[in-house]
Scaffold this active site. Structure first.
Site, short mmCIF file in Angstrom:
data_model
loop_
_atom_site.label_atom_id
_atom_site.label_comp_id
_atom_site.label_asym_id
_atom_site.label_seq_id
_atom_site.Cartn_x
_atom_site.Cartn_y
_atom_site.Cartn_z
N HIS A 384 0.86 -1.19 0.00
CA HIS A 384 0.00 0.00 0.00
C HIS A 384 0.89 1.24 0.00
O HIS A 384 1.56 1.53 1.00
CB HIS A 384 -0.92 -0.02 1.23
CG HIS A 384 -1.91 -1.14 1.20
ND1 HIS A 384 -2.32 -1.84 2.31
CD2 HIS A 384 -2.56 -1.70 0.14
CE1 HIS A 384 -3.18 -2.76 1.95
NE2 HIS A 384 -3.34 -2.71 0.63
N GLU A 387 1.34 3.90 2.87
CA GLU A 387 1.81 3.48 4.19
C GLU A 387 3.34 3.52 4.22
O GLU A 387 4.02 2.51 4.34
CB GLU A 387 1.25 2.09 4.50
CG GLU A 387 -0.28 2.12 4.56
CD GLU A 387 -0.93 0.74 4.50
OE1 GLU A 387 -0.22 -0.27 4.59
OE2 GLU A 387 -2.16 0.69 4.34
N HIS A 480 2.78 -3.03 7.15
CA HIS A 480 1.75 -2.05 6.76
C HIS A 480 1.77 -0.84 7.68
O HIS A 480 2.42 -0.85 8.73
CB HIS A 480 0.36 -2.69 6.87
CG HIS A 480 0.07 -3.68 5.78
ND1 HIS A 480 -0.72 -3.39 4.71
CD2 HIS A 480 0.51 -4.95 5.61
CE1 HIS A 480 -0.78 -4.44 3.92
NE2 HIS A 480 -0.04 -5.42 4.44
N GLU A 546 1.22 -4.01 11.66
CA GLU A 546 0.54 -2.74 11.40
C GLU A 546 1.15 -1.68 12.31
O GLU A 546 1.16 -1.83 13.52
CB GLU A 546 -0.96 -2.86 11.72
CG GLU A 546 -1.68 -3.99 10.99
CD GLU A 546 -2.05 -3.64 9.56
OE1 GLU A 546 -2.05 -2.44 9.23
OE2 GLU A 546 -2.30 -4.57 8.79
ZN LIG Z 1 -1.85 -1.65 4.35
#
Ligand SMILES: [Zn+2]
Length: 654
Positions: A384, A387, A480, A546
């Site tokens: 992504h 990010e 992420h 994350e």
């Molecule tokens: Zn992500």
């Protein structure tokens, strides 16, 4: 619908031929021609010159030799070279080319853009991000105007049609306004550089601007990431910025997050890089909507530190495709690092950008066979593009693994690391928030068989599949960033023992990692994600890490933003935790409070004790206490021979 396929499946031969010529389209029938063409293009130019020059010299020597002997020469080829030994021309095969490394192939690593994108030719550098190579860039023409203006792509076909390096493709649109004189205080906006994202800036007061972000290319969604430049600043004046077309219903800007500012003058005078600014930060719905999506406004007030300065604003610390290659070329040029780390190409992205994969391990010794007893650890990041913090965590991991600490040496001895630091380079280059140039989220397409459309996830999955066939894959983790939650945490699958690694990481990063925020489940909607795909391939420890785009809301770091140093430190702690995970019986922690100084608690017992003692025991902790009470899981027991073989670590009692 799926834009690329629409065109390809309509049997548009011109489109396919275009793709081959320009090196962009991934039509199945043009796939191999594309690769051949690309390998011979640009990056290989330097080699070709050398090859031609040396071939000519050799051919002249060879011809005159054959003439003098009265025999007909061999057919010409650039693969054979002749050495004159004792008066005889001895043929041998040319040395294989330097394959996919960075050195000598910098032109191959220049970002390729969709050809309709506009790119300013300037170099963007920030202190602290180690930029040393040209940063091409850009997109669309941001401008200052009080009149709404159409998106530059509005009248074009809305799918990816081809790419080129830098600004070769498009002519720059002039800014909608220019300054009338030195007293004119209007800010000049620009975002046509790598990872830049801004569609429009409208001046609504002398020092007040309304900004619109561009959606992810070829979509009408995913407006969150921003990164743009302003010039002609005034110090001592309160500016008011509002981004008016955000799409997420919730944001950490509601809970204290501030935007980032970079001032070139402040960097030069005070050596200060990116820093947080903004008072009266607010995030709320603004009553507008487009395509049934309600719009949200992020607004903030702030001061620029200097007059006539060039400044940048961003959602999170930028980390571009060029930043990555700068880091990789530094690694390749370091004789010590390059012994443990090989940089190769995993594949090319849809736009033809190289996707690097790093293999980090201690090279096999004689008698070691092929090192296939070493388990693999696979880490990926930046699927992504918005990010960016995941790139900083990956940078911390790479630097730790290539460092000269005894722990790093131990990790290289014990494991083979496969690191894919940027799974979506095209999205990163064009300043997308989430998608690739297919207009799709790559992290929902790991099950797709469309190799041509999703080359990076296809290649990653295939790499893990092959690794699983040749050795144990101990752990897969996809890095992420999270825009709506604080702290660092993990999403994992259903294997209860998979919780142990995140639990250990939470003890090693007690002020960043929140074990209570972790979730371990496999929802149907997540079947196409990397972590579920790898788990289905048999990797028991398969999860995401994350990291909040903002900061922590607990412990000593409560209420503070994470910095790039925090992200890199998290990467180092991740590596350290791998050693703990493989050696949970060893003493790692200092004496328990109140215990005698000489009593040290083994890591595993410490985890059991800590988890049981936890006040307000959450379901997460209760589950964990059950898992720990069962004792060492099998996959850890399987690692015992590794430890018995003398792979031990030096532990400093705190
Ligand atoms: Zn992500």
């Amino acid at each position: 619908m799926y834009p690329l396929c629409n065109r390809q499946c309509n049997g548009d031969d011109n489109g396919a031929r275009d793709g081959v010529r320009e090196g962009m389209c991934r039509h199945p029938s043009s796939y191999s021609s594309f690769d051949q063409q690309e390998e011979g293009e640009e990056g290989a130019e330097e080699d070709e010159e050398q090859v031609k020059a040396s071939a000519e010299v050799l051919n002249v020597e060879e011809e005159s030799f054959h003439k003098s002997k009265g025999v007909s020469p061999l057919p010409r080829t650039t693969q054979l070279v002749f050495e004159i030994q004792s008066g005889r021309a001895v043929p041998r095969l040319r040395e294989p080319r330097h394959l996919y490394g960075v050195s000598g192939h910098l032109s191959q690593t220049l970002p390729r853009w969709p050809r309709e994108c506009e790119v300013i030719p300037e170099e963007i550098r920030h202190i602290g991000d180690w930029h040393t190579i040209l940063d091409h860039s850009g997109l669309i023409s941001p401008f200052v105007s009080s009149v709404p203006h159409l998106h530059a792509f509005a009248d074009k076909e809305n799918y990816f049609r081809g790419s080129c390096v830098g600004s070769r493709g498009a002519v720059l649109t002039q800014a909608a306004m220019s300054l009338t004189g030195p007293e004119d205080t209007t800010l000049l906006f620009e975002a046509r550089f790598e990872s830049g994202n801004l569609l429009k800036a409208t001046q609504v007061g002398e020092f007040e601007y309304e900004l619109s972000l561009r959606s992810d290319l070829y979509t009408e969604r995913h407006r969150q990431w921003f990164y743009f430049r302003v010039r002609n600043t005034r110090a001592g004046v309160l500016y008011h910025f509002t981004i008016t077309n955000l799409l997420k219903a919730a944001s950490l800007y509601e809970e204290g997050q501030q935007p980032l500012l970079y001032s070139e003058e402040k960097a030069r005078v005070q050596a200060v890089g990116w820093h947080r600014v903004g008072q009266q930060v607010s995030y709320r719905p603004n009553g507008q909507q487009h395509a049934n999506q309600p719009h949200y406004s992020l607004s903030w007030t702030f001061h620029f530190p200097y007059d006539q300065d060039t400044c940048y604003l961003a959602h999170c610390y930028p980390y571009t495709y060029s930043n990555l290659w700068t880091h990789l070329s530094q690694i390749e040029q370091d004789p010590r690092c390059s012994r443990f780390c090989k940089v190769r190409t995993l594949c090319r992205s849809l736009a033809g950008n190289l996707v690097p994969v790093l293999t980090v391990t201690k090279p096999s010794q004689l008698g070691d066979k092929d090192g296939s007893y070493k388990p693999a650890v696979v880490l990926t990041a930046r699927i992504h593009p918005g990010e960016t913090n995941s790139s900083w965590v990956m940078r911390g991991i790479v630097n730790f693994l290539l460092g000269d600490s005894p722990d790093a040496a131990l990790l290289r001895e014990a494991f083979v690391f496969k690191l894919v630091p940027m799974l979506n380079p095209d999205g990163v280059i064009v300043g997308n928030n989430r998608c690739s140039l297919t207009g799709r989220d790559l992290n929902r397409n790991y099950k797709s068989l469309l190799r041509e459309s999703f080359p990076t996830v296809w290649a990653t999955r295939t790499m893990v599949q092959r690794l699983c066939e040749e050795r144990k894959v101990l752990l897969y983790c996809d890095l992420h960033g999270h825009s709506r939650k604080h702290n660092v945490f993990s999403y994992g699958c259903k294997n209860p023992h998979e919780r142990i690694f995140p639990l250990m990481l939470s003890k090693n990063c007690p002020d960043m990692f929140s074990f209570e925020s972790c979730k371990f489940k496999v929802q149907r909607s997540k079947e196409g994600t990397g972590r579920v795909a790898m788990w289905r391939l048999g990797v028991l420890n398969s999860f995401t890490l994350e990291t909040s785009l903002c900061g922590a809301n607990f412990g000593k770091r409560k209420g503070t933003h994470f910095s790039t140093q925090d992200f890199e430190m998290l990467g180092a702690q991740f590596c350290d935790t791998l050693l703990d995970y493989c050696d949970p019986g060893r003493t790692k922690v200092g004496p328990e409070p109140g215990a005698q100084l000489s009593v040290f608690v083994p890591w595993w017992s410490y985890l059991v004790l800590k988890t049981r003692k936890q006040k307000n025991c959450s379901p997460q902790s209760r589950k964990m206490a059950e898992v720990l009470a069962e004792g060492l899981p099998q996959d850890l027991q399987a690692l015992y021979p590794l430890r018995m073989a003398g792979v031990g670590r030096v532990i400093k009692a705190s």
